[in-house]
Design a protein around this motif. Structure first.
Motif, PDB file in Angstrom:
ATOM      1  N   GLU A 225       0.807  -1.222   0.000  1.00 21.83           N
ATOM      2  CA  GLU A 225       0.000   0.000   0.000  1.00 21.83           C
ATOM      3  C   GLU A 225       0.842   1.275   0.000  1.00 21.83           C
ATOM      4  O   GLU A 225       0.322   2.359  -0.240  1.00 21.83           O
ATOM      5  N   THR A 226       2.146   1.165   0.270  1.00 20.65           N
ATOM      6  CA  THR A 226       2.996   2.361   0.294  1.00 20.65           C
ATOM      7  C   THR A 226       3.825   2.527  -0.976  1.00 20.65           C
ATOM      8  O   THR A 226       4.646   3.442  -1.049  1.00 20.65           O
ATOM      9  N   LEU A 227       3.622   1.665  -1.960  1.00 27.00           N
ATOM     10  CA  LEU A 227       4.344   1.816  -3.225  1.00 27.00           C
ATOM     11  C   LEU A 227       3.901   3.105  -3.912  1.00 27.00           C
ATOM     12  O   LEU A 227       2.743   3.503  -3.806  1.00 27.00           O
ATOM     13  N   PRO A 228       4.814   3.756  -4.611  1.00 24.58           N
ATOM     14  CA  PRO A 228       4.415   4.961  -5.354  1.00 24.58           C
ATOM     15  C   PRO A 228       3.325   4.630  -6.377  1.00 24.58           C
ATOM     16  O   PRO A 228       3.354   3.573  -7.001  1.00 24.58           O
ATOM     17  N   HIS A 229       2.371   5.515  -6.511  1.00 27.42           N
ATOM     18  CA  HIS A 229       1.257   5.271  -7.434  1.00 27.42           C
ATOM     19  C   HIS A 229       1.597   5.792  -8.818  1.00 27.42           C
ATOM     20  O   HIS A 229       1.097   6.822  -9.260  1.00 27.42           O
ATOM     21  N   ILE A 230       2.459   5.050  -9.492  1.00 23.47           N
ATOM     22  CA  ILE A 230       2.793   5.375 -10.876  1.00 23.47           C
ATOM     23  C   ILE A 230       2.389   4.185 -11.735  1.00 23.47           C
ATOM     24  O   ILE A 230       2.537   3.029 -11.324  1.00 23.47           O
TER      25      ILE A 230
END
Length: 133
Positions: A30-35
């Protein structure tokens, strides 16, 4: 021939695999960058066979096995491969007979194509029936 290539690249591939494992241990899914990472999904709106592997790697590293399976069940195979690649220089150094055994066995000749075909079939089913991750 293959062992010369492996010997030359083993340090760098091992370092790369360790880096992937370290990053997956740092980030939670859930903390991965949203790209957008998948151009196939961006263009079609459907997940490709590899969609979810990054989140699944992060989930495996944090012990969240059920989530990892939901994201992409093939992540376990690739995660084990990353661990194997990361540990290969140590294994080859401490167990030299491992190289001889791998030369004699045909396991890896069929393993990678078999996994890729299974992953493609899984991806086609997922494109057709979901889930949309």
């Amino acid at each position: 021939m293959i062992w010369k290539v492996l010997k030359f690249f083993s340090f760098w591939t091992s370092l790369g695999a360790l880096s992937v494992l370290a990053v997956s241990a740092i980030y939670k899914p859930e903390t991965l960058p949203h790209i957008p990472m998948c151009s196939f999904k961006t263009m079609t709106g459907r997940p490709c066979p590899g969609c979810g592997l990054t989140r699944a790697f992060c989930a495996i590293s944090h012990g969240r096995v059920g989530e990892a399976f939901y994201f992409n069940p093939f992540a376990f195979v690739f995660y084990a491969g990353m661990v194997g690649v990361a540990l290969w220089p140590l294994a080859a150094h401490f167990f030299p007979s491992l190289k001889t055994w791998l030369n004699k066995t045909r396991l890896f000749v069929w393993l990678l194509p078999g996994v890729m075909v299974a992953m493609l079939i899984y991806g086609l089913f997922r494109m057709k029936f979901g889930p949309f991750v």
